[in-house]
Design an enzyme around this catalytic site. Structure first.
Site, PDB file in Angstrom:
ATOM      1  CB  SER A 101      -1.142  -0.036   1.300  1.00 50.26           C
ATOM      2  OG  SER A 101      -2.125   0.902   1.192  1.00 50.26           O
ATOM      3  CG  ASP A 242      -2.672   4.006  -1.340  1.00 51.85           C
ATOM      4  OD1 ASP A 242      -3.339   3.628  -2.452  1.00 51.85           O
ATOM      5  OD2 ASP A 242      -2.423   3.166  -0.341  1.00 51.85           O
ATOM      6  CG  ASP A 244      -2.833  -0.504  -2.677  1.00 50.34           C
ATOM      7  OD1 ASP A 244      -2.678   0.383  -2.894  1.00 50.34           O
ATOM      8  OD2 ASP A 244      -3.295  -1.580  -2.153  1.00 50.34           O
ATOM      9  CG  ASP A 246      -5.784   0.251  -1.496  1.00 47.90           C
ATOM     10  OD1 ASP A 246      -5.566   1.701  -1.065  1.00 47.90           O
ATOM     11  OD2 ASP A 246      -6.131   0.092  -0.179  1.00 47.90           O
TER      12      ASP A 246
END
Length: 446
Positions: A101, A242, A244, A246
Site C-alpha cells: 500500500s 497511494d 496500490d 486504493d
C-alpha cells in the site's frame, strides 16, 4: 491469541524479515488453497504493485498454488480494487494482491479477497493462520495435476471501463486541468488512461516506477510534489493515489490538501441529494472528525463508526445496508460499484461533482467545520507501549479531562511499528492538553 501474520490489512512487513518472507507467501498460498479450494481445482487471480520484491512474493504464491493444483492467473501490475473486481467477476476461488500500500519499497504485503471480492474477516484470518502453521504437512496435487500459471490480459482495461461507467458527468470533466500523482505505484498506467478518456487536461507525476521509488516523495502520504505541480500548472485540482491505488487524497487549486473527511462529506452529500444513498448515512472509523458527525446529523443522516481499516468499514456497510463509507486516510468505498477502497473510482466521483458544481475545489471542499484534531505517530522498538501502566493511566487522565467535549483514540498500527495517538475536542486548547498527556506517556514507554 496473538497474531503472527495478519494485521489490519492482510499481511505486511519488511521484505525478507518475518512475517513478510517468501516462506510466508508459500505457506499462505497452500493454506488458502486448502481452505477455499479443497478439491484442488479452479483459478486464483494475482496482482501486484511496482515494488522490486513483488515478483519474488508472486513467485512464492505461484509455487504454493500450483502445488495444490490451482491455476494462478497473473494480472500483472494493477490496482488492488482491480483484483477485487476481477476475482468477483471471473469466478476465481480467491484473489491475492501483492502490495504494501502506502509503505516504502522496503516493505511488501499480501492482501486477500474472497470469491465475492471481499477482504477476509477476522475469523477467516485466524483460521488461515492456524492452517499456515501446518501448511507443509498433508497432501499436495499429484504430478499430473500440478498446474501452470497463466497471464491474464485486459484486467486494467476492464477495471477502467468499470470505473468510467459510474461517472455521469465525464463529458463535463473535458478540459478540466488535473494533476495526477500515481505514487510510482500500481495505478501509474490505468489512472491516467481513465482521466484522459474523460478529456481532462492532464499532467501526470509519479508515474515512472523503477522498483524502489514507490511512495517516495509522491503519493497520498507525501503530497508536497503534487501541491507544487498544481500551483505550477494552475490546475483546477490535484489527485494523489497511494502505492496500490486504493486510496485518494485531493489538493485544491490553491495547493491546499483537503482532508479525507471533507471528501467523504462531499460525496455523501451528492449521493444523498441524488437519492442514491442507502442505509440512511455512511460508515467511517473512529478516526473521523467530530465535525463530520455533526454535519451528518444536520442532513438527518447517521455516521456509524468502526475500528480502523477499510475492511471493517466494508463489513459494517454490508451488515447494515450502507452503500458508502471510508476512512479519513482516503480509503473510500462506493459499494454499488466496488467492494473495497478505490482511489480512482473516488477520484472520478470528486471530479464529476466539481464539474457539475461550477465552483472551485477550494470552495467545494469545505463542507463542514472540523473540530480541532491532531494525530501524532510514535515509532517504538520492543514491547508494545500500549501495555504500559503509565500509558493506560495517561489515557484515563486525558479522557477524564476532556469529558464529553473531546475524545482520544490511541492504537497500535496494524502495518508498521507505530503507536498512533489522535486527540480531538471542541476547543483546541483542550485537545492539545489531552494530546500532550498521552504522547508524553507513550514516548516514555517506547
Amino acid at each position: 491469541m496473538a497474531r503472527q501474520y495478519f494485521g489490519t490489512d492482510g499481511i505486511r512487513g519488511r521484505v525478507n524479515q518475518k512475517p513478510m518472507t517468501a516462506e510466508t507467501a508459500l505457506r499462505l498460498a497452500i493454506a488458502t488453497a486448502r481452505t477455499f479450494a479443497p478439491d484442488g481445482t479452479g483459478t486464483v487471480v494475482i496482482g501486484r504493485d511496482t515494488r522490486r520484491s513483488g515478483e519474488m512474493i508472486e513467485a512464492a504464491l505461484i509455487a504454493g498454488l500450483t502445488s495444490m493444483g490451482l491455476t494462478p492467473q497473473l494480472a500483472g501490475i494493477v490496482p488492488t480494487p482491480a483484483i477485487a473486481m476481477t476475482t468477483r467477476v471471473s469466478g476465481a476461488r480467491f484473489g491475492l494482491m501483492v502490495s504494501a500500500s502506502h509503505n516504502k519499497y522496503e516493505d511488501n504485503g499480501i492482501k486477500l479477497f474472497s470469491p465475492e471480492g471481499l477482504k477476509f474477516d477476522d475469523t477467516t484470518e485466524e483460521a488461515l493462520e492456524a492452517a499456515m502453521a501446518t501448511a507443509f504437512d498433508g497432501t499436495f496435487a499429484a504430478p499430473a495435476l500440478i498446474s501452470t500459471p497463466q497471464r491474464m490480459a485486459g484486467v486494467g482495461d476492464d477495471y477502467v471501463r468499470s470505473c468510467l461507467a459510474t461517472v455521469s458527468s465525464s463529458n463535463k470533466i473535458h478540459g478540466m486541468k488535473v494533476v495526477l500523482d500515481c505514487a510510482h505505484g500500481a495505478g501509474f498506467e490505468v489512472a491516467p488512461e481513465a482521466l484522459l478518456h474523460c478529456g481532462a487536461d492532464l499532467r501526470v507525476i509519479g508515474a515512472g516506477p523503477d522498483g524502489v521509488n514507490i511512495n517516495a516523495g509522491h503519493g497520498s502520504t507525501d503530497t508536497a510534489a503534487l501541491k507544487a505541480a498544481v500551483l505550477d500548472a494552475r490546475a483546477d485540482i490535484g489527485l494523489a493515489l497511494d502505492g496500490d491505488a486504493d486510496r485518494i487524497i485531493v489538493v485544491d487549486e490553491t495547493g491546499t490538501e483537503i482532508d479525507g473527511d471533507q471528501i467523504m462529506a462531499l460525496i455523501v452529500r451528492e449521493l444523498h441529494a441524488s437519492g442514491r444513498l442507502k442505509g440512511g448515512g455512511m460508515v467511517s472509523t473512529v478516526m473521523s472528525n467530530m465535525g463530520l458527525d455533526q454535519y451528518m446529523q444536520s442532513l438527518g443522516l447517521t455516521l456509524a463508526r468502526t475500528k480502523v481499516g477499510d475492511r471493517y468499514v466494508g463489513e459494517h456497510m454490508r451488515a447494515h445496508g450502507f452503500n458508502f463509507g471510508g476512512e479519513p486516510s482516503g480509503h473510500i468505498i462506493l459499494s454499488d460499484v466496488s467492494t473495497t477502497g478505490d482511489g480512482l473510482l473516488a477520484g472520478l466521483h470528486v471530479l464529476s461533482i466539481l464539474a457539475e458544481s461550477g465552483q472551485k475545489m477550494s470552495e467545494l471542499g469545505r463542507v463542514f467545520t472540523p473540530a480541532p484534531q491532531e494525530l501524532v505517530n510514535i515509532r517504538y522498538a520492543g514491547a508494545n507501549p500500549m501495555t504500559s501502566d503509565r500509558v493506560k493511566a495517561a489515557l484515563t487522565e486525558a479522557e477524564t479531562l476532556m469529558g464529553a467535549r473531546g475524545r482520544m483514540v490511541v492504537r497500535k498500527s496494524g502495518t508498521e511499528p507505530l503507536i498512533r495517538v489522535m486527540a480531538e475536542a471542541l476547543e483546541e486548547d483542550l485537545m492539545k492538553q489531552g494530546l500532550q498527556i498521552v504522547v508524553e506517556a507513550v514516548k516514555a514507554a517506547s
